[in-house]
Design an enzyme around this catalytic site. Structure first.
Site, mmCIF file in Angstrom:
data_model
loop_
_atom_site.group_PDB
_atom_site.id
_atom_site.type_symbol
_atom_site.label_atom_id
_atom_site.label_comp_id
_atom_site.label_asym_id
_atom_site.label_seq_id
_atom_site.Cartn_x
_atom_site.Cartn_y
_atom_site.Cartn_z
ATOM 1 C CB SER A 53 -0.656 -0.073 1.492
ATOM 2 O OG SER A 53 -1.375 0.649 1.122
ATOM 3 C CD GLU A 54 -1.268 3.524 -2.761
ATOM 4 O OE1 GLU A 54 -0.715 2.380 -2.788
ATOM 5 O OE2 GLU A 54 -2.019 3.845 -3.723
ATOM 6 C CB SER A 55 -0.441 4.248 3.636
ATOM 7 O OG SER A 55 -0.961 2.647 4.635
#
Lengths: 225, 466
Positions: A53-55
């Protein structure tokens, strides 16, 4: 005669289930917001998929149970995650080096439009005048392949699969598979091949709701789960 | 009969006089590695070794630390380990005050040759000396004045390929201190027992003698760590000027966002701010947060924002516009939309001294329009430039008093990258601890990137009163 607009289409869960079948064992996968997020619930048993995830997290666990929400443990859609062994955290530059560098195997995204040559337009509706690109352009460009999971037509019944995108592009020629509530369509960069149709739908009916020419696969079949 | 040649420890003591409190000092291999031992452990000087150790000190072995000369090194309290790419970024990104190198030759114009010698001519192994020489504000060459055979290491023109053109500012040898000036070399100090004439006689370059020529001394200055702990957000941000560019951390939700510093910035009321941030404040209007959470909107509503550079600037839903979108639609703010990975890389580049880079992201799209395009190995790329701000506000979990920061979970996101790309970086943490209480391998943002630290007060609420 029943209008095509009223004819029953597949629910989002079935679309997610169909996409899940495409994820190879051991692959690193990034799931976009919406239908793509649901894909993780349907990965066939015995297959291990690592979610990115880009988080800034790799090997995301399932969504957090109620009461267990932690603002320091979210996915890119802002959903809270359950902590799991083997997850790792990293900063945004590294999160996107993974994407841009081709280390993420498959990306599943929603979209406003997909073109006959696999162009993706999912970040901006021109009438709003402003859009959230987020990580979509990086994902479209960097992942080894983009699967689009979306409704076959928009809320006005207009085709979302078009000859050429009229909305601002996210990436050119990056989509290799489209899974909709009516069909599974392959993109080889040149054109679109209809591989599967939803139960009760004919290839001709699907073509009627599609803005680009579909080649009907010789082994066309009903949605395979 | 001239005096004797100074021992390396004495040369290091003289070099130490060039340092100042809080200095960030990159050490090349050889004589420079004696420098940390010349200073007390509490000096607060940041030594960087290209092995990836920050805050290291030569001498007894400690763990797996090595200095640039592959000697085992001990890590000072508050030291940390980092990768070679990050070290190069620290050097190239202008975070280094002083580089201390041992060249094999220095020329009258400040050119230097580092690794190559006449014995190894043809082999070229600059190591990180080039990055150090080009990244540091001041370059000190520490070297024996002569080869063992008596030939001068200081020359009119380098006879070997140079590693840095005109980069050396000061030469400190075992017999003298020489300044490199626009007019050439100037002898400013001589070692005990040496006369200016004797130094000139063994120097193979024109040397003028300073009218203020002195004898070298070896007293070590008293240096102290810079105090980075501030008592409040307002105190830590009081010098933010109108029109400042500010990196604001956070992904989208409440995690990883410096709410207390944001409130401080609002209360200061400084106008015409240009924010560089993943969002322009969407936590209040999206699934990322809750309706009354503090986000960038408090600055927008206070008419402080004239521009945002962001990847996810507006609410996911047009029917629930954020304060920024409303201001944008009224024509009060500018917006530059940047793909998220490009935003992160532009900040990383800005912080690491890379002016621009080619990326495939955005090629052939609206966001690639007007940018230099190039096909490399058959693939389309566009040129994106590095980003750098005046101030940066980040959110850490804990910091030590040297400014080393650790993060919690996904709240790391843009914080470590942004911290490298601003003149002044301010971190908001839950807790400040003493150096040594954060493990060297655990530290994500080394303290040399952090100028100011504030604790989020225990009674601070990240929610607006409604």
């Amino acid at each position: 005669m029943e209008s095509l607009a009223d004819k029953e289409r597949l629910p989002r869960e079935i679309m997610a289930m169909r996409v899940a079948k495409e994820l190879p064992d051991g692959s690193y996968v990034n799931l976009g917001i919406g239908i793509p997020t649901m894909v993780s619930s349907f990965v066939p048993e015995g297959r291990t998929v690592f979610y990115h995830s880009e988080s800034g997290i790799l090997n995301c666990g399932p969504l957090a149970e109620e009461g267990n929400e932690d603002i320091d443990l979210i996915n890119a859609g802002g959903q809270y995650l359950e902590p799991v062994g083997g997850m790792s955290f990293f900063d945004s530059a590294e999160a996107f080096a993974m994407i841009r560098g081709g280390h993420v195997d498959v990306t599943v995204l929603g979209s406003h439009q997909v073109s006959a040559t696999g162009d993706l337009a999912n970040w901006m509706l021109p009438q709003r005048g402003v859009g959230n690109v987020g990580g979509a352009m990086d994902l479209a460009t960097g992942a080894s392949g983009v699967i689009v999971a979306m409704e076959h037509t928009d809320r006005n019944g207009e085709p979302k699969i078009v000859q050429e995108c009229t909305f601002p592009l996210t990436g050119k020629g990056c989509v290799y598979l489209i899974v909709t509530d009516l069909a599974v369509i392959e993109c080889d960069g040149q054109g679109l091949t209809l591989k599967e149709v939803a139960p009760g739908w004919t290839p001709e009916e699907v073509q009627q709701l599609t803005g680009a020419k579909l080649t009907i696969s010789p082994d066309i079949r009903e949605f395979e789960l | 009969m001239p005096g004797t040649h100074l021992e390396p420890a004495s040369v290091a003591q003289r070099v130490s006089q060039e340092l100042f409190s809080g200095a960030v000092v990159a050490l090349g291999p050889g004589l420079p590695c004696y420098l940390p031992d010349a200073l007390p452990d509490t000096s607060g000087v940041w030594f960087i070794a290209d092995s990836g150790a920050l805050g290291s000190k030569g001498g007894e072995a400690h763990g797996s630390a090595v200095d640039a000369g592959e000697n085992s090194a001990s890590l000072l309290s508050g030291g940390s380990f980092t990768g070679v790419v990050d070290v190069a970024g620290i050097l190239r990104g202008g975070h280094t005050d002083i580089a201390v190198l041992q060249p094999s030759q220095v020329a009258a114009n400040g050119d230097f040759v580092h690794w190559t010698s006449e014995e190894t001519a043809g082999l070229f192994a600059p190591g990180s000396a080039v990055d150090m020489a080009y990244g540091a504000a001041t370059v000190i060459a520490v070297m024996p004045h002569q080869y063992p055979g008596g030939r001068s290491n200081i020359v009119s023109q380098c006879s070997l390929p140079v590693d840095g053109a005109g980069r050396v500012n000061i030469i400190i040898t075992d017999v003298s201190v020489i300044k490199v000036t626009a007019a050439g070399l100037e002898l400013v100090e001589t070692a005990p027992g040496w006369t200016a004439e004797e130094i000139i006689a063994i120097t193979d370059a024109p040397l003028t003698v300073s009218s203020d020529l002195k004898g070298m001394t070896f007293n070590v200055p008293t240096l102290e760590p810079t105090n980075k702990v501030y008592s409040s957000a307002i105190e830590a941000l009081s010098d933010v000027l109108e029109g400042s560019i500010i990196n604001v951390d956070g992904f989208a939700g409440p995690g990883g966002m410096a709410h207390y510093l944001m409130v401080g910035l609002r209360d200061l009321g400084v106008k015409k701010l240009q924010l560089i941030s993943n969002t322009a404040g969407v936590a209040r209007v999206s699934a990322f947060g809750v309706p009354n959470i503090i986000d960038h909107s408090i600055l927008v509503e206070n008419n402080q924002v004239v521009k945002a550079t962001a990847s996810y600037p507006v609410s996911p839903s047009a029917s629930r516009p954020s304060a920024f979108e409303e201001a944008y639609n009224r024509g009060e703010t500018e917006l530059e939309v940047v793909p998220q990975g490009t935003l992160a890389e532009r900040l990383r580049s800005g912080g690491a001294g890379v002016a621009a880079f080619y990326t495939p992201t955005g090629a052939g799209t609206l966001l690639g329009e007007g940018k230099e395009a190039r096909i490399i190995d058959g693939k389309d790329y566009i040129l994106e430039t590095g980003l750098r701000a005046d101030f940066c506000i980040i959110r850490g979990y804990k910091a030590d008093t040297l400014g080393n920061v650790v993060y919690k979970g996904t709240s790391r996101n843009f914080n470590p990258v942004m911290a490298t790309a601003a003149e002044i970086t301010v971190v908001e943490v839950d807790e400040i601890v003493e150096p040594g209480q954060l493990g060297p391998e655990e530290i994500v943002t080394p303290g040399l990137f952090v100028n100011r630290i504030v604790v989020r007060p225990a009674d601070f609420s990240a929610y607006l009163e409604i």
